[in-house]
Write an enzyme that holds these catalytic residues in place. Sequence first.
Site, short mmCIF file in Angstrom:
data_model
loop_
_atom_site.label_atom_id
_atom_site.label_comp_id
_atom_site.label_asym_id
_atom_site.label_seq_id
_atom_site.Cartn_x
_atom_site.Cartn_y
_atom_site.Cartn_z
N TYR A 15 29.50 39.22 38.11
CA TYR A 15 30.84 39.70 37.50
C TYR A 15 30.79 39.41 35.98
CZ TYR A 15 33.28 35.41 37.62
OH TYR A 15 33.69 33.85 37.49
N SER A 253 39.82 31.04 36.59
CA SER A 253 38.76 31.22 37.52
C SER A 253 38.62 32.44 38.31
CB SER A 253 38.41 30.11 38.07
OG SER A 253 39.27 29.88 39.30
N LYS A 254 37.48 32.85 38.81
CA LYS A 254 37.67 34.24 39.58
C LYS A 254 38.39 33.79 41.03
CE LYS A 254 35.33 38.12 40.99
NZ LYS A 254 34.24 38.30 41.88
N ARG A 255 37.83 32.46 41.31
CA ARG A 255 38.45 32.28 42.72
C ARG A 255 39.86 32.23 42.82
NH1 ARG A 255 38.81 27.45 44.27
NH2 ARG A 255 38.08 26.42 42.25
N LYS A 256 40.44 31.49 41.65
CA LYS A 256 42.14 31.96 41.77
C LYS A 256 42.37 32.92 41.03
CE LYS A 256 42.25 27.31 40.34
NZ LYS A 256 42.45 26.63 39.18
#
Length: 490
Positions: A15, A253-256
């Site tokens: 991404y 961040s992509k995770r959050k």
Amino acid sequence: MKPVRVRFAPSPTGYLHVGGARTALFNWLYARQKGGTFVLRMEDTDEARNTDQARQTIFDGLRWLGLDADEGPEQGGPCAPYSQSERQSIYALAIAALKAKGVLYPCFCSRERMSALRTTQEANKLPYRYDRLCRSLAPDAIAARLAAGEVPAWRLFVPEGKTVLNDMVRGEITVEHADIEDIILVRGEGTPIYNLAVVIDDHTMGITHVLRGEDHLTNCFKQIIIFRAMGWEVPAYGHLPLILGPAGEGKLSKRKHPEAALEHYQVRDFHAEAFINWLVLIGWSFDDKTELMTRAELVERFSIERVNKSGARLNIEKLVSMSGDYIRRMDSASVRAKVCFHLVKAGLIAEPLSAESERKVTAIAAAEHERLKAFGDIVEMSRWAFADDLPMEEKALKNLKKDPGNALMLRDWAATLCDPLPDSATMEGAARAFCEARGVGFGQFVHPVRAALTGRTAGPPLFDCVKILGVQHSQHRLLRGADLAHSAAS
Ligand code: GLU
């Protein structure tokens, strides 16, 4: 003055981070302003993550933003190839030169020795760092070990002294070399690690200015040491502040945060120029007040001096409102084309468009133009108009069943509709007269009618809904609504 050459050097991880997109934008603006060259370089040495799809995500993202590269993997150019995975022979040549100059020295330390070193350093509460043991190997000892088939890694020879970086964003920063490790730059199998590949690439691609995220600031000093040791001209550096989460809660961040990925905005299809306008304001401002700027104005006004030092927070509401502003200023034919594209993509209509679909698309685009914030939103905004049997929202059903007179009112009003439908204002005038004649307030009319037509409590202006559905579907839904209202009344 040398012509400006800047680069965007993403690693294809699957991404494109919105911070990466901003780095690309700042580099692109700088290149366009200075009449320079914008280079795209794929830093794709991590084979496990480097899929074609991951590369494509980057190409697509840049294309969506209109950040066209002058040289890159797709365009080619005088410094080709532009993907690190294809530059091994260039690295091999440069590595040989670095070894010859003594910028690299061989390190034969085993994994076991390194882990023992770590244990000791940790026990002494010291930071883990290579102790430079192999620096003192004599040339004949090195030659003997190489001849015996030992395969060393190659480390950076960090000389005594200090490095001063005059960062275009952060100003002067000095680091003592005593604080820099002799890091491994070439693995046993001969391939360069990231910090070295970047330097060789920036040098061989003639990069004059490096604008990148501040997470690369510590790498920068090692990179400058390599440039200087080789006698290569050091580019000017500017390290951009990090983008923080919407609540200012640390790095995005992509995770959050799904908003960390550019694709999130691409799929929702915000107005791309609005997106650029919004993105540029994360960590940069022209004069602390002007917000709406065209791409041409940004090219003219962008300046590295006005990039903020501190992190900037992502403000999605602002993007939504800016994109809405940009869309409102579009002509209706362009909005209609976008609406059509998304309805086809969602499978609500099929190409080639029937006359009925053509009519519907035109009516939807006209009704929603003012309210639309991102083109992709049109799908959920207009789903109601495509299926007669969509479940009703509970509140809409309540509105429908509220008054026992609703059933008759809906039937009677349905009977007044006929082809061709007049414009919405005329329809509203007639509806008001209809209400007056029956002695019902307009409010008692609009809520059940909206419920019957759309199954929802909110949406485009009521008479636009009639236009969107057309006479037959409107009548059908009004009668169905009447039945539902009736079943409640009886
Ligand atoms: N490939 C690095 C990244 O994606 C950027 C390296 C650089 O700009 O020097 O973070």
